[in-house]
Design an enzyme around this catalytic site. Structure first.
Site, PDB file in Angstrom:
ATOM      1  N   CYS A  23      13.288 -17.443  -4.034  1.00  0.00           N
ATOM      2  CA  CYS A  23      12.935 -16.487  -2.775  1.00  0.00           C
ATOM      3  C   CYS A  23      14.790 -16.795  -1.836  1.00  0.00           C
ATOM      4  O   CYS A  23      14.397 -17.711  -1.074  1.00  0.00           O
ATOM      5  CB  CYS A  23      12.035 -16.693  -2.517  1.00  0.00           C
ATOM      6  SG  CYS A  23      11.324 -15.406  -1.130  1.00  0.00           S
ATOM      7  N   CYS A 288       5.614  -3.084   1.335  1.00  0.00           N
ATOM      8  CA  CYS A 288       6.191  -3.417   0.492  1.00  0.00           C
ATOM      9  C   CYS A 288       7.425  -2.836   0.588  1.00  0.00           C
ATOM     10  O   CYS A 288       7.428  -2.383  -0.403  1.00  0.00           O
ATOM     11  CB  CYS A 288       5.567  -3.610  -0.931  1.00  0.00           C
ATOM     12  SG  CYS A 288       6.189  -4.672  -2.184  1.00  0.00           S
ATOM     13  N   CYS A 330       3.527  -5.216   2.304  1.00  0.00           N
ATOM     14  CA  CYS A 330       4.119  -6.667   2.421  1.00  0.00           C
ATOM     15  C   CYS A 330       2.852  -8.125   3.002  1.00  0.00           C
ATOM     16  O   CYS A 330       2.986  -8.382   4.053  1.00  0.00           O
ATOM     17  CB  CYS A 330       5.145  -6.719   2.829  1.00  0.00           C
ATOM     18  SG  CYS A 330       6.580  -8.485   2.447  1.00  0.00           S
ATOM     19  N   CYS A 337       3.393 -10.517  -6.811  1.00  0.00           N
ATOM     20  CA  CYS A 337       4.373 -10.073  -6.222  1.00  0.00           C
ATOM     21  C   CYS A 337       5.327  -9.281  -7.972  1.00  0.00           C
ATOM     22  O   CYS A 337       5.131  -7.937  -7.225  1.00  0.00           O
ATOM     23  CB  CYS A 337       5.864 -10.594  -5.566  1.00  0.00           C
ATOM     24  SG  CYS A 337       5.824 -11.106  -3.875  1.00  0.00           S
TER      25      CYS A 337
END
Length: 396
Positions: A23, A288, A330, A337
């Protein structure tokens, strides 16, 4: 197309399409820690990490490559063990130390602030020496310490981002007719790198085209979110946005025509739109981005693959997508996710077959107005981050 526009788009692509391991936000933390250049981590007396709320969310529960662990603490430890020259690939080749994690856990203090991307590390060792690093505004913008920029680094100015925001969809379409060789190779690398992330099934619904798109896209996202030691090509500083912007198109191509030229052009268009959507809103937000920004890229890329340079159909697909998913929150990078990307895949694919009119809700008249409307909602959701972070912080 106009030479200045072509040069601008090429420069933006070189800056915004990059390789990242894990990430992006845990990579950001690890990179920032490594910039402090601590020779003996066990000499640390105090380590203070200050993150903006968006970076905190995305690092909180995501897998960290080469650690077998999740979250901010192993990202910090990994940064102490990594080489700053690797930047967002900071966790490459590290050998994780549980002993060091146990030690740093007692020294680490985390602060969360509101605002744009911000990662500040302050370290005091047991001899009274101080070390500091600061990365802000984008994941590679090192403010402290002062470091010599490498020639391969491409600086994008605020005015250039403004110029990019003023481009029209037709400009992106025209760019596809004159793709520079280096950009073509960058797209090819992006396709192959993100395809490599597909490992097994995450959501295996069946063998129809939509199911294949969902399964491959969510599989790639799950691989990344669990911290597998495999890089992703990020778009607009987000690996998951890169996955959402590319895998639906890659999967559609493999299930239909296997046309390499159409694939490269469609993926490139998707990336251009994803970056455009990001510049209209922000890199991180309460909405998001994988769905709202990467999803819009996937919509336009898929529609182009299916219908070619047809502005009427491209605008229609953008309208239909805008009527569907924008507004999903988000709540940070994590395995969940992949489920949001599954929803994004459905919305993107279904947008090829339905035409929702301008009169519906926040739907715009065309692609550009749709992006602007979604961005306006995204910015208005800013205060939500404080509540989201508060909920997540209670779990620490």
């Amino acid at each position: 197309m106009d030479d200045s526009k072509h040069i601008l788009i090429t420069k933006i692509l070189k800056n915004e399409v990059t390789e990242a391991l894990g990430c992006t936000e845990v990579g950001l933390i690890g990179y920032a820690v490594s910039l402090c250049n601590i020779s003996d981590p066990f000499s640390i007396d105090k380590l203070e990490l200050t993150l903006n709320n968006g970076s905190f969310k995305n690092a909180y529960a995501v897998g960290v490559p080469n650690t077998g662990k999740y979250g901010i603490l192993p990202a910090v430890v990994g940064g102490l063990l990594g080489n700053s020259k690797n930047k967002l690939l900071i966790f490459n080749d590290i050998t994780y130390s549980q002993e060091l994690e146990d030690f740093i856990k007692e020294k680490l203090e985390i602060k969360v602030i509101d605002g744009p991307l911000f990662c500040n590390i302050k370290i005091k060792d047991n001899s009274g020496n101080y070390f500091e690093s600061l990365i802000k505004d984008n994941h590679l913008n090192v403010v402290i310490p002062k470091i010599e920029k490498e020639k391969i680094d491409v600086e994008i100015t605020t005015s250039e981002k403004g110029e990019y925001k003023n481009l029209e969809l037709i400009d992106f379409l025209d760019y596809l007719d004159e793709i520079p060789e280096k950009i073509g190779k960058l797209v090819e690398k992006t396709v192959q790198t993100n395809k490599n992330l597909i490992k097994g099934d995450f959501l295996n619904y069946g063998t129809d085209i939509l199911s294949i798109i969902v399964n491959k896209t969510t599989s790639a996202c799950n691989t990344r979110m669990t911290g597998e030691n495999m890089p992703a090509m990020s778009v607009a500083k987000s690996g998951n946005m890169g996955i959402m912007a590319t895998l639906p198109i890659i999967s559609y191509d493999s299930s239909t025509e296997n046309n390499s030229e159409k694939l490269i052009k469609s993926v490139l268009l998707s990336m251009l739109v994803t970056i455009y959507s990001t510049y209209n809103s922000s890199y991180l937000s309460s909405m998001c981005g994988c769905v709202s920004k990467g999803g819009m890229g996937a919509v336009i890329g898929l529609c182009y693959y299916k219908n070619g340079k047809n502005l009427k159909k491209l605008d229609s697909s953008a309208r239909t997508f805008t009527a569907n998913l924008p507004g999903i929150i988000c709540d940070g990078g994590k395995v969940g996710c992949a489920l949001k990307l599954a929803s994004g895949c459905f919305a993107a694919y279904s947008s090829l077959f339905v035409d929702i009119s301008y009169e519906n809700g926040i739907v715009g008249k065309d692609f550009k107005e749709c992006v602007e409307n979604i961005s306006k909602i995204s910015k208005a959701m800013g205060d939500l981050d404080c509540d989201i972070v508060e909920i997540m912080s209670k779990k620490m």
